[in-house]
Write an enzyme that holds these catalytic residues in place. Sequence first.
Site, PDB file in Angstrom:
ATOM      1  N   GLY A   1       0.785  -1.223   0.000  1.00  0.00           N
ATOM      2  CA  GLY A   1       0.000   0.000   0.000  1.00  0.00           C
ATOM      3  C   GLY A   1       0.820   1.278   0.000  1.00  0.00           C
ATOM      4  O   GLY A   1       0.373   2.303   0.523  1.00  0.00           O
TER       5      GLY A   1
ATOM      6  N   ARG B   1     -14.842 -17.147  -8.263  1.00  0.00           N
ATOM      7  CA  ARG B   1     -14.403 -15.776  -8.500  1.00  0.00           C
ATOM      8  C   ARG B   1     -15.546 -14.867  -8.931  1.00  0.00           C
ATOM      9  O   ARG B   1     -15.578 -13.685  -8.614  1.00  0.00           O
ATOM     10  CB  ARG B   1     -13.270 -15.752  -9.528  1.00  0.00           C
ATOM     11  CG  ARG B   1     -11.895 -16.009  -8.914  1.00  0.00           C
ATOM     12  CD  ARG B   1     -11.579 -14.996  -7.809  1.00  0.00           C
ATOM     13  NE  ARG B   1     -11.718 -13.641  -8.302  1.00  0.00           N
ATOM     14  CZ  ARG B   1     -10.781 -12.983  -8.954  1.00  0.00           C
ATOM     15  NH1 ARG B   1      -9.622 -13.531  -9.141  1.00  0.00           N
ATOM     16  NH2 ARG B   1     -11.002 -11.749  -9.401  1.00  0.00           N
TER      17      ARG B   1
ATOM     18  N   ASN C   1      -5.497   1.531 -13.100  1.00  0.00           N
ATOM     19  CA  ASN C   1      -4.455   0.701 -12.477  1.00  0.00           C
ATOM     20  C   ASN C   1      -3.105   1.360 -12.711  1.00  0.00           C
ATOM     21  O   ASN C   1      -2.927   2.122 -13.666  1.00  0.00           O
ATOM     22  CB  ASN C   1      -4.461  -0.687 -13.118  1.00  0.00           C
ATOM     23  CG  ASN C   1      -3.422  -1.618 -12.511  1.00  0.00           C
ATOM     24  OD1 ASN C   1      -3.257  -1.655 -11.293  1.00  0.00           O
ATOM     25  ND2 ASN C   1      -2.708  -2.350 -13.343  1.00  0.00           N
TER      26      ASN C   1
ATOM     27  N   HIS D   1       0.923   0.221 -13.263  1.00  0.00           N
ATOM     28  CA  HIS D   1       1.717  -0.961 -13.599  1.00  0.00           C
ATOM     29  C   HIS D   1       3.196  -0.556 -13.663  1.00  0.00           C
ATOM     30  O   HIS D   1       3.534   0.468 -14.258  1.00  0.00           O
ATOM     31  CB  HIS D   1       1.257  -1.512 -14.954  1.00  0.00           C
ATOM     32  CG  HIS D   1       1.982  -2.747 -15.361  1.00  0.00           C
ATOM     33  ND1 HIS D   1       1.689  -3.988 -14.821  1.00  0.00           N
ATOM     34  CD2 HIS D   1       3.000  -2.944 -16.232  1.00  0.00           C
ATOM     35  CE1 HIS D   1       2.498  -4.887 -15.359  1.00  0.00           C
ATOM     36  NE2 HIS D   1       3.309  -4.285 -16.214  1.00  0.00           N
TER      37      HIS D   1
ATOM     38  N   GLU E   1      -8.707  -7.217 -20.851  1.00  0.00           N
ATOM     39  CA  GLU E   1      -7.393  -7.764 -21.202  1.00  0.00           C
ATOM     40  C   GLU E   1      -6.356  -7.162 -20.249  1.00  0.00           C
ATOM     41  O   GLU E   1      -6.228  -5.924 -20.178  1.00  0.00           O
ATOM     42  CB  GLU E   1      -7.052  -7.409 -22.652  1.00  0.00           C
ATOM     43  CG  GLU E   1      -5.930  -8.247 -23.205  1.00  0.00           C
ATOM     44  CD  GLU E   1      -5.547  -7.819 -24.620  1.00  0.00           C
ATOM     45  OE1 GLU E   1      -4.382  -8.004 -24.988  1.00  0.00           O
ATOM     46  OE2 GLU E   1      -6.418  -7.266 -25.330  1.00  0.00           O
TER      47      GLU E   1
HETATM   48  C1  GRF Z   1       3.324  -1.329  -7.589  1.00  0.00           C
HETATM   49  O1  GRF Z   1       4.568  -1.622  -8.129  1.00  0.00           O
HETATM   50  C2  GRF Z   1       2.301  -1.184  -8.687  1.00  0.00           C
HETATM   51  O2  GRF Z   1       2.831  -0.680  -9.868  1.00  0.00           O
HETATM   52  C3  GRF Z   1       1.845  -2.610  -8.897  1.00  0.00           C
HETATM   53  O3  GRF Z   1       1.833  -3.180  -7.607  1.00  0.00           O
HETATM   54  C4  GRF Z   1       2.773  -2.493  -6.772  1.00  0.00           C
HETATM   55  C5  GRF Z   1       2.006  -2.036  -5.568  1.00  0.00           C
HETATM   56  O4  GRF Z   1       2.826  -1.529  -4.570  1.00  0.00           O
HETATM   57  N1  GRF Z   1       0.557  -2.660  -9.556  1.00  0.00           N
HETATM   58  P1  GRF Z   1       2.195  -0.869  -3.272  1.00  0.00           P
HETATM   59  O5  GRF Z   1       1.260  -1.915  -2.643  1.00  0.00           O
HETATM   60  O6  GRF Z   1       1.451   0.358  -3.671  1.00  0.00           O
HETATM   61  O7  GRF Z   1       3.367  -0.581  -2.390  1.00  0.00           O
END
Ligand code: GRF
Length: 192
Positions: free
Chosen positions: A11, A65, A107, A109, A143
């Site tokens: 987090g 799920r 999201n 990434h 996707e």
């Molecule tokens: C981050 O690297 C984010 O890009 C990926 O998951 C990780 C989450 O880290 N989706 P955190 O829980 O916010 O420290």
Amino acid sequence: MRIVCLISGGGTNLKALIDWQANDLLGGARIVAVISNTAAALGLERADNAEIPTKVLSHHDFPNRSAFDHALIEFIDTYEPDLIVLAGFMLVLSKDFVTHYDRRLINIHPSLLPKYKGLNTHKRALEAGDNYTGATVHWVTSEVDAGDIIRQVEVPIMGEDTEETLKARVLDAEHTLYPSVIRDLSLGLIEC
Ligand code: GRF
């Protein structure tokens, strides 16, 4: 703009959002709830400290799920959110879920998408001998890691980098990228 954050772990991105909100830097956006699929997520404690309502909803407590995803939708919608923010949420969400939140689900990434979708992004960037990598905020579609890109930031890779040092440098960049995108969405500077 009312935000619900979904987390699974550390987090640190959530913490960055909480910090920006506390300093009035989030363009009026407000985190109204934090939901984790694991009880041990450190992010829950960070939300508690900021007096943001939290909830643990584990997929293990549902027969499948689809049942989990529908319960998640039902719970999220009680908060009437404008935006759902995935911040290290480690489950792939169903098509129903993604469709329900079309253009309201984002999201972050840890790579420069479309490069290195999926897991182990830093390892793959190092193994490929890349000179730089980065992070991407994108709309979520069914996707994985393939929705429209909202914004990216580049991060250099140094010769002596390990997976850990690179991850830390990218996370550091994420902690400015994600809040700034959410601020700009809240201010209407990014089209939905
Ligand atoms: C981050 O690297 C984010 O890009 C990926 O998951 C990780 C989450 O880290 N989706 P955190 O829980 O916010 O420290």
